[in-house]
Design an enzyme around this catalytic site. Structure first.
Site, PDB file in Angstrom:
ATOM      1  N   SER A  29     -68.609 -31.087 -27.889  1.00 52.50           N
ATOM      2  CA  SER A  29     -67.152 -31.108 -27.785  1.00 52.50           C
ATOM      3  C   SER A  29     -66.466 -31.369 -29.128  1.00 52.50           C
ATOM      4  CB  SER A  29     -66.700 -32.141 -26.745  1.00 52.50           C
ATOM      5  OG  SER A  29     -67.177 -33.421 -27.063  1.00 52.50           O
ATOM      6  N   HIS A  38     -64.492 -36.290 -31.488  1.00 55.74           N
ATOM      7  CA  HIS A  38     -63.416 -35.371 -31.111  1.00 55.74           C
ATOM      8  C   HIS A  38     -62.365 -35.285 -32.220  1.00 55.74           C
ATOM      9  CE1 HIS A  38     -64.319 -36.147 -26.559  1.00 55.74           C
ATOM     10  NE2 HIS A  38     -65.250 -35.434 -27.154  1.00 55.74           N
TER      11      HIS A  38
END
Length: 299
Positions: A171, A226
């Protein structure tokens, strides 16, 4: 050269004042019934389509690699829902103490490793949608470079923030794709109609905000990765849009990628010095087994 504001095709040279290509002009006239049904439509190359490329997209290849690694981990482990920390470290999880002291490959290998079935399923769902859009706009090789560099940026941020906790997941790199697209759309790199552009930007913004909030609320989510991937993607996307917006600017894009990698390498060296870890290449002198009981972070 300018691009058509309807479809993004490149307009011919010396098209002063024109904003719509011949293909769209005739297509719209045909839609209004102003052109006979069998009138020949001019053949023009569709935007962002690359000649000579395989029908299998790079997004599908990345998807397949992640799925194959997950299957391998499932066969080697007694669980598919939540792999233990020792197993994650064995398969290439990013642990700052190991990474900075010689096992630099973990900055990339962890991007293809996931902590369990739900983790890999959610990340691959995001990759399938966002990756396909990014690949269609940037082209295969620019997309591959952005994905891997953003994965490096995400892994570096994670390892620098919590150097003794294993971190895995794609991610961070996916957030990087979102950041690159946001920067490119904002700076006008792609010839996309305004209506489509605003909707895409809203979707990208919602994706980023929702997942950052989700990561802040749910324990075990590596929001540092992230944010690191997102910031790397914003920077890379902005540099490409400003300095090398066209496919013909491949040498400039290569120079941008090299410059960003060198900056990331400098940050990695600084982080290793900060934690007093020996800079070397090869197996880390630290005991990997000692790190296994620690809770892992999911990116």
């Amino acid at each position: 050269m300018a691009n058509c504001i309807r479809c993004g095709r490149q307009l011919p040279g010396f098209s002063f004042g024109k904003k719509i290509c011949q293909w769209c002009v005739q297509h719209e006239a045909s839609q209004r019934g102003e052109v006979v049904r069998d009138a020949p439509q001019p053949v023009m190359r569709t935007p962002w389509v690359r000649r000579g490329e395989s029908t299998i997209g790079l997004t599908q290849i990345i998807f397949g690699i992640n799925a194959a690694v997950f299957v391998g981990m499932a066969l080697a482990s007694s669980s598919v829902m939540d792999f233990p920390g020792r197993e994650l470290v064995h398969w290439g999880a990013n642990v700052g103490a190991l990474t900075f002291s010689g096992e630099w490959w973990r900055l990339l290998t962890n991007v293809f490793v996931h902590g369990g079935l739900m983790h890999v399923a959610f990340n691959m769902w995001c990759l399938w949608n966002l990756g396909a859009l990014c690949e269609s706009l940037y082209g295969r090789w620019t997309y591959a470079a952005i994905y891997l560099i953003c994965g490096l940026g995400a892994s570096l941020a994670s390892a620098s923030w919590h150097p003794y906790v294993p971190s895995v997941g794609a991610s961070g790199a996916i957030f990087g794709l979102a950041g690159a697209l946001i920067a490119a759309f904002k700076l006008g790199e792609f010839s996309v109609p305004r209506s489509a552009l605003s909707g895409t930007l809203r979707s990208l913004g919602a994706f980023v905000v929702y997942n950052l909030i989700f990561g802040a609320v749910i324990p075990g989510i590596d929001n540092t990765a992230h944010i690191g991937g997102l910031m790397t993607g914003l920077i890379v996307g902005a540099l490409i849009a400003l300095l090398a917006p066209r496919q013909e600017h491949a040498p400039r894009r290569a120079a941008i990628f090299l410059a960003v990698i060198l900056v990331l390498a400098g940050i990695a060296i600084a982080a290793a010095h900060h934690y007093g870890l020996p800079l070397r290449l090869g197996r880390s002198p630290f005991m990997t087994g000692a790190l296994a009981p620690l809770p892992s972070q999911r990116a």
